[in-house]
Design an enzyme around this catalytic site. Sequence first.
Site, PDB file in Angstrom:
ATOM      1  CB  CYS A  94      -1.987   6.551   3.354  1.00 21.51           C
ATOM      2  SG  CYS A  94      -2.880   5.088   4.043  1.00 21.51           S
ATOM      3  CD  GLU A 146      -1.714   2.283   1.885  1.00 23.59           C
ATOM      4  OE1 GLU A 146      -1.363   3.140   1.044  1.00 23.59           O
ATOM      5  OE2 GLU A 146      -1.801   2.382   3.058  1.00 23.59           O
TER       6      GLU A 146
END
Length: 522
Positions: A319, A285
């Site tokens: 994020c 990720e």
Amino acid sequence: MTAAEFANEPTLELRRAAVRDALVDSLRDLDARLPLSVPVLVGGDRGRASDFESTDPGTPSRVVAEAGRAGPSEAREAVEAAGRGFRDWGARSADERAAVLRAAAGSLRDGRKELAALQVRECAKPWGEADGDVCEAIDFLEYYARGALSLDRGQPLLQVPGERNTMRYAPRGVAAVISPWNFPLAIPAGMTAAALAAGNAVVLKPAEQSPASALMLVEALHGAGVPPEALALLPGFGEAGAALVRDPGVHVIAFTGSSPVGLEIVRAAAEVPEGQAHVKRVVAEMGGKNCVIVDSDADIDEVVPAVVDSAFGYAGQKCSAASRVLVHEAIADTVIERLAGATAVLPVGQAERFGIEVPPVIEREAQERVLRYSKLAEEHGRLLARRDALPEEGWFCSPTVACELPEDSPVLQEEIFGPLLAVERVQSVEAACDRVDALPFALTGGLFSRSPATVEYVAERSPVGNLYVNRGITGAMVGRQPFGGNRRSGVGSKAGGPDYLLQFAEPRVVSENTMRHGLPME
């Protein structure tokens, strides 16, 4: 035990005075024990524990932990030990592995206030964010424990007379887990728990900014029954992570972090040296440039608080944080004015103060990066909200709203990871989708619209892994919003979702002819 029994861990009610008092007491007790000692842990042996320090971002002079600095040699030792530990842990039944993970979840649950206090100090997470992080770590352990049982049941296959077909999943071997600092317990817990649930051994390399939080996870798992050789801890810097990525004894790499580092991991993992009999699986990720589209019919009273919280909560260091707002020109003036006003009054201060929304960023380098992008925004566009009066001590950055930026501005194209929000006017939802589609990132996105047709259109066009409609775009919950991106925002299945464990296992099919001819002689 089935996946249907899973429920998210409830967060603490911070409005209650007794809860706040208990958290303050936990912080006071923690402060009395600082600095904590974080050793290199390999095969049950405690190695060095005093090579570098993690410090409080709000008070950089306060040392939170002293940690050993693992390097390539420790990485090699850890992988070798994990290979031995894999033989024990991988041979255990799914029921045994699930019981261990749930016991570790119980340990975190019992110590949740102390764990939250550690995050307040080590990563400057405000209390609500810190408690939510601990709850998410518990959720990952509980959810993947149930997933281990589902994985063990295998998948049904077509059967015909005279033939028996079965499909089961076997662990891959050794998993290298490389985790970030912004969710210092939840993200390493998720990646580590997934690998262990599937039967793999794990070598955990946490971010150098948060070694103590990672130690708490490892100690909980060891205490719950994970063999010491099946779970190693390598505090340190990039050289330890790079050595793990290239080690031929590693079978799976689970990474959460920046796109440049993630892409380098993908490249390095693709190399298959002589003597390595497998191709490494990468689960990564890698962040994003997350956009919120605001249509002309949006409820502005919903838009403003949701966008402000998504952009500036935890100083924009998620994020999934909102980075760009693409607002229809028909309501742009009103939305921009109200976003600027709401941002100007955000509570900025030390993470330990209840009600703080914008704490310091993690370190000096992060502060300098955010200030560099803010300067670009001021030079190429217009700043609508910025404050000059910030706490003198700590790595603070002003929550800032910018507009009128050129389309090729780095502020609109690059991940900043800080409290800077860009607002753009668009002529239509279609034009906004075009801008989203032009980005290399595709992690999270948002839409505010009252039109079902518009919602359907944006959902069809948006490339992001997680699209949130008429709500904030942060705060994905395990089992409810499986999380992960597309394009350069990530590779692999979504964390906290039903197929995440498949990445840590390999399928094996057995087809047996069940037509017997005669009897075996004994």
